[in-house]
Motif scaffolding. Sequence first.
Motif, PDB file in Angstrom:
ATOM      1  N   THR A 287      79.552  37.746  45.665  1.00 27.81           N
ATOM      2  CA  THR A 287      78.285  37.550  44.946  1.00 27.81           C
ATOM      3  C   THR A 287      78.235  38.457  43.725  1.00 27.81           C
ATOM      4  O   THR A 287      77.889  38.009  42.633  1.00 27.81           O
ATOM      5  CB  THR A 287      77.063  37.862  45.823  1.00 27.81           C
ATOM      6  OG1 THR A 287      77.165  39.193  46.305  1.00 27.81           O
ATOM      7  CG2 THR A 287      76.939  36.916  46.973  1.00 27.81           C
TER       8      THR A 287
ATOM      9  N   ALA B  84      78.342  37.186  39.856  1.00 28.41           N
ATOM     10  CA  ALA B  84      77.182  37.456  39.006  1.00 28.41           C
ATOM     11  C   ALA B  84      77.603  38.223  37.759  1.00 28.41           C
ATOM     12  O   ALA B  84      77.158  37.914  36.651  1.00 28.41           O
ATOM     13  CB  ALA B  84      76.134  38.246  39.782  1.00 28.41           C
TER      14      ALA B  84
ATOM     15  N   SER C 268      74.991  33.416  46.561  1.00 20.85           N
ATOM     16  CA  SER C 268      74.634  33.726  45.174  1.00 20.85           C
ATOM     17  C   SER C 268      73.886  32.562  44.541  1.00 20.85           C
ATOM     18  O   SER C 268      73.067  32.755  43.644  1.00 20.85           O
ATOM     19  CB  SER C 268      75.865  34.114  44.356  1.00 20.85           C
ATOM     20  OG  SER C 268      76.839  33.121  44.461  1.00 20.85           O
TER      21      SER C 268
ATOM     22  N   SER D 237      71.466  35.729  42.571  1.00 14.66           N
ATOM     23  CA  SER D 237      71.724  37.119  42.187  1.00 14.66           C
ATOM     24  C   SER D 237      72.955  37.601  42.942  1.00 14.66           C
ATOM     25  O   SER D 237      73.449  36.936  43.845  1.00 14.66           O
ATOM     26  CB  SER D 237      70.534  38.008  42.529  1.00 14.66           C
ATOM     27  OG  SER D 237      70.442  38.170  43.918  1.00 14.66           O
ATOM     28  N   GLY D 238      73.468  38.759  42.555  1.00 13.89           N
ATOM     29  CA  GLY D 238      74.597  39.337  43.260  1.00 13.89           C
ATOM     30  C   GLY D 238      74.423  40.834  43.337  1.00 13.89           C
ATOM     31  O   GLY D 238      73.975  41.466  42.379  1.00 13.89           O
TER      32      GLY D 238
END
Lengths: 527, 360
Positions: free
Chosen positions: A83, A87, A250, A255-256
């Motif tokens: 993730t 991102a 993600s 989001s990460g």
Amino acid sequence: MMQNLGISVSRNRRLLPLSAAIILFFLAYALGAAYLPGMRDTQVFLNLFNQTPYLLVAVVGETLVVISGGIDLSVGGIVALTTTASAALLRGGGEPWPVMLLMLVIGMAMGTIMGYFITYLKVQPFIATLAGMWIGRGLAYTISNESIAIYDPTYVLLQGTKILIPGLSDVATKKGDYITLSVIVALLVLAAAIYMAHYTRFGRTIYSIGGNNGANEQSARLMGLPVNRTKVLVYTFNGFCSALAGIFLSIYTRSGQGLLGNTMELTVIAAVVIGGTALTGGEGYVFGALFGVLITILIQTMIQIQGTLITWWTLIAVGLITLFFIGLQSVIANLKIGQATGRKKRAAMSRRQQALLFGGGAIVVVAVVMFVFSGSNSGSTSAVTPTSSACQLKPFRQDQAAGLMKDGAVIAYERNGGVNCIDEVYGIYSDGRIVGDNGTQKIERQVAPADVDKLLSFISNLGWFTDNMYTASHVPCSVCYTYFTSVAYKGQAKTISCVDGGTDCPAEYWLMTGQLSTILPSFAPAP
Amino acid sequence: MRQSKSSVDWRKITESKLFFPIVALVLILLVDLIIIPNFFQITFQQGHLYGNLIDILRNSTPVIALAIGMTLVIATGGVDLSVGAIMAIVSSVAALLMNPFVLGTQLQAIKNDPTYSYSPFWLVLLLPLIVATICGLWNGLLVAYGKIQPMVATLILMISGRGIAQLITNSQKIQIFYGPFVYIGNGWLLVPFSLYIVAFLCALAWLLTRRTSIGLFIESVGVNARSSLFSGIDEKKVKLFAYMFCGFCAGIAGLIGTSNISTSDATSMGLNLELDAILAVVIGGTLLGAGGRFSLLASVIGALVMQAVTTSMYAIGVSANSILAVKGVVVILLILLYAQQVQDFIRRITGRTKLKETQS
């Protein structure tokens, strides 16, 4: 009749844990629907699936590892790494599809390396994958200490795409009950894994390796099966699944960050056990993964919708159900031993196992009854709208908080989120006046000015204006609170926001909120 | 003759359980010596010793306490994943005994008074330890009498324990001001006070296992539970004891950890510490999953190795979260020392020197 039933049960005893999981799922759902009106909505049922994709693929991979007699703790680490890395790459202008492909390759590479360590260097799976988990999560934090939001249009599209269910929705207005695209992909992965495990040579080799405390692996080797290659490939496949889970997550959270997937390996292993796979290896059905995940999510949803129990009951409930399924598995294992060693011994041995099963079952029943009763009491009072299973966050009222500070308040404090999706703003003035606003009602309270002074010096002494106190804000979990606190004291002013449920906030922050809550007025519960 | 005797000693050393953990510790400290100036500096201020080495000792006390209990459990052929959760439960119970106001409807003012505690001090120490031992008993019953695989049996408490800890304190973090309790993890008597506690625990474990036959029983159960049973050792009771003692050690670790941060923290108290403890034991040479011979001292050194890595990283300036990655790499490297191929290689080198020496 009973005899026939007994015969068919003993013939198909391998299917028993799986069928128990399926029955438990529908039973629990029926109970929940009977006592919690919020559960009856079809979208709530579909949301059980909508929440599963990332967990489901991870559990599918882990199931195969467990069947082969190993264990993989690295799931959460790979999820965190993929993730965060995706991102960061997307923020840097990476193309979405190559990024996803790269993530899958990273996951597979990590899985393969761990597999090599386990197979050829004889490092124990527990240790090798533990190191994998640490490396994954550590790398994620090295990439970014904070949450990175994803604005890529493809990810937005993938997150927003709703597949409407025919009959339950109106295609023209695009409204109605839906599932997300990820669910379809996850179910495809499940189908592929089922095919692989039960209908290919590779799958049969996996089953032949696991179980019997490593003795089966020896036999498989002597039979000339490609044991080493299979073992490495199983971990590669799980690395692939973990990376896919990271991609789903993600997309789901857009989001990460390094904290995503924290303690996920626990949930995954528990779901594997609930899905009817024996942790000793060699037994189980990949299909069980689906119900292992669904039961876990169902418990979570029921506790959220029920509304009065704190969310930590989820953990306890999952633990108890795991206990029940372990009891069930040990009875089945015992039935097998019993057949081999004769009836008399079997009777003596199985008594203990049955006691265990019934003990575990009794605890589960008591817990369910308690749950239902507390649910029926509150069901009438707490107004939970049918579609609020996932909290729709109210917008943060930062402007209002800033206005309070401009108005001369020394502390502005906002709490947002939680099971009931609250959003409360408080302002504390140096003359001891405290005002609160939660959007629907306003309250006021007067305390001694000395108390405010004491509080301010307490907060200042915590190191509020030093670098030891920092903002650790990220996308909150569905039931977490986000806190925004501005403090002005002796010419200094600073705003710090934090999300609870994680461990990334400074511990002093929670001392501050604890101390603060001692003087804040409380809102009357919503009608 | 003298030469051949010394070579025999050399072999004995490499085969000792203490050899690899000490080599690992020395390697890490050597790296520190080269790249971090003043790493070994110890200063004396106000009757206290300060320095990186003292830091390593002090910060490793909870893991050392866990590793001592974990060694016995792993030696019986099991593993206990729940120690971190037990620490969280202990933390909640102890804090609640000192400051039970969270159970009221409205959180009352925290008494910021170092002499105030709701319950007497002995109860604050005793009850959490009893609760921890009961947690160990539960694990032991499932493993020994329920015949459940240890990893699965302790997984149950690992999952639900943290939830239970949250229930005990009603999801509140309770700040602790009570002086005597804070002293446990923050006091100094030349060296940090918690070191004395852990040394005492170590001595207790050593006396129990090496001055009575319990240690022998544990090793025998770990090597072969069935033949131990035939030779008259009650395998179940031995396992039950090991898990209960492990719970007790987790209780001590929980008290030290809670006192260290002076707050009950059900969310992060002891989080992932079970993994550190298991690694410490594995670095100490006790075989995970197989059991058998164990060495308490080697496990303690294993715990020190883990902490030495962390402290060195802090000294170099690696950020707290990224340390995980370095720790993972170091663990892999250390564990490779134990891989059969590497062990054979080292044996071959030492064996060759012996050959050469005897030839000459």
